[in-house]
Scaffold this active site. Structure first.
Site, short mmCIF file in Angstrom:
data_model
loop_
_atom_site.label_atom_id
_atom_site.label_comp_id
_atom_site.label_asym_id
_atom_site.label_seq_id
_atom_site.Cartn_x
_atom_site.Cartn_y
_atom_site.Cartn_z
N HIS A 147 0.84 -1.20 0.00
CA HIS A 147 0.00 0.00 0.00
C HIS A 147 0.88 1.25 0.00
O HIS A 147 2.07 1.17 0.27
CB HIS A 147 -0.92 0.01 1.23
CG HIS A 147 -2.08 -0.93 1.11
ND1 HIS A 147 -1.97 -2.27 1.43
CD2 HIS A 147 -3.36 -0.75 0.71
CE1 HIS A 147 -3.14 -2.86 1.21
NE2 HIS A 147 -4.00 -1.96 0.77
N LYS A 151 -0.33 4.87 4.59
CA LYS A 151 -1.16 3.90 5.35
C LYS A 151 -0.52 3.66 6.72
O LYS A 151 0.68 3.38 6.81
CB LYS A 151 -1.29 2.59 4.58
CG LYS A 151 -2.28 1.61 5.23
CD LYS A 151 -2.63 0.48 4.29
CE LYS A 151 -3.46 -0.60 4.97
NZ LYS A 151 -4.77 -0.11 5.41
#
Ligand code: NAD
Length: 255
Positions: A147, A151
């Site tokens: 990600h 995040k």
């Protein structure tokens, strides 16, 4: 056309729902958020006037066919207690009380609840379990996810669920990351590893590694609107269902 009300309308997902709704045969008729009260929902989403003012009052959701909720746990909790029409909810991080309120609501009305509305991820979970079952113990299972750099939690909830899908079939124990003298890989574990960087929306791969061959099942998200597309598919599906708690596997006919 399904007539939808949106809770969390001024948030990232709410605005995405407004943008995707026009492509999906869904009419937005009400919008609720504590931010931007009075603003036109369509103008807030950059798609032109919808003549749907954002309201801070949940009561405007009374006359819609389906409520789509991407808000925060407290708002979702209030919705579950008050709502009399079907709900599609994606809000995550619910407290035990909010989860109970959702389950109570599902005794009165149909509720679709999913931590990930991606249609591709929903199918990935099913393929993962089936592949792990078919290939059996000779194939070591590992999950890798990546990600974007912003995040804050790891591994992703989707990676955890993907590992669970395999672990449930094969009786494996998830291991999060490996470092140091960990020894040879036991057959009883499934490794879960998180990579972070750049602007990656979300990628998940299940490896099933045997001797002389390896199967990889990968899902790549390239656009956050995918969650809105899945949620609006659920909104079109939920009309006329019996009260109950459903998820994306029900919506996609995978059960
Ligand atoms: P966000 O913070 O951008 O939006 C949340 C919105 O809810 C905000 O506009 C906020 O003002 C509003 N809100 C909060 N409390 C409220 C209240 N009491 N009354 C009225 N409005 C209220 O967040 P987001 O990125 O849009 O995500 C929303 C939720 O959806 C989060 O829980 C997130 O984890 C979840 N999410 C789920 C999926 C999925 O596929 N299930 C995908 C993306 C995000």
């Amino acid at each position: 056309m399904t007539r939808v009300g949106v809770l969390g309308a001024a948030g990232r997902m709410g605005l995405s729902i407004a943008r995707v709704a026009t492509e999906e045969g869904v009419k937005i008729v009400a919008a609720v958020d504590r931010n931007r009260p009075g603003d036109d929902f369509g103008e807030a989403a950059g798609i032109g006037r919808l003549d749907v003012p954002i309201s801070s009052d949940l009561a405007v959701l009374q006359d819609v066919e389906v409520v789509v909720d991407f808000s925060l746990p407290d708002a979702a909790d209030a919705l579950f207690r008050e709502c009399k029409v079907p709900i599609v909810t994606g809000t995550t991080g619910l407290s035990a009380e909010a989860t109970q309120a959702r389950d109570d609501a599902a005794t009165r009305i149909p509720v679709v609840a999913a931590p990930n509305y991606s249609q591709g991820v929903t199918v990935l979970f099913h393929l993962a379990a089936e592949a792990a079952r078919l290939l059996g113990e000779g194939f070591d299972a590992e999950v890798v996810e990546m990600h974007h750099r912003r995040k804050v939690d790891a591994p992703s909830g989707t990676a955890v669920r993907l590992a669970e899908c395999v672990a449930e079939v094969r009786g494996l124990t998830p291991v999060h990351g490996r470092s140091g003298q960990v020894g040879a890989r036991p057959a009883s574990e499934i490794g879960v590893l998180a990579l972070r960087g750049g602007d990656v929306v979300g990628e998940h791969t299940l490896f099933l590694a045997g001797l002389g061959e390896r199967l990889e099942l990968t899902h790549r998200a390239t656009d956050r609107h995918l969650f809105a597309r899945g949620a609006l598919r659920a909104a079109r599906w939920i009309g006329g269902r019996s009260p109950g708690l459903y998820d994306m596997s029900d919506v996609m006919g995978l059960r």
